[in-house]
Design a protein around this motif. Structure first.
Motif: not given
Length: 92
Positions: A46-49, A6-16
């Motif tokens: 800043g703005r992130y995807k 299982s992968n408990p969850g990831t959140v990743t921020f990529l600069p726009a």
């Protein structure tokens, strides 16, 4: 404990505007997260995807809809402010 694979969850921020992505540290107990950044002081305003993934047995809870290459979740990050990610409302 989570089931094997299982992968408990990831959140990743990529600069726009380009640059390196930053991964969040997710608190599974309450669903909150922090993004320490490379220097431990957070990420720059800043703005992130934003990508959100996770699942059990190799399957993604969201079927890949919020993987980094497909995600439509975009957030403006301001210094000292919380960022809420609700995948049912990708644009905020």
């Amino acid at each position: 404990a989570l089931p094997p694979g299982s992968n408990p969850g990831t959140v990743t921020f990529l600069p726009a505007d380009g640059g390196d992505s930053s991964s969040a540290v997710v608190n599974l107990a309450d669903g909150t997260f922090t993004v320490p950044g490379r220097d431990g002081k957070g990420i720059k305003p800043g703005r992130y995807k934003v990508a959100v993934t996770g699942g059990v047995g190799g399957a993604d809870y969201f079927g890949g809809r919020f993987a980094l290459e497909k995600s439509q979740v975009v957030r403006d990050v301001a210094a000292g402010e919380e960022v809420v990610i609700d995948v049912s409302r990708p644009q905020g």
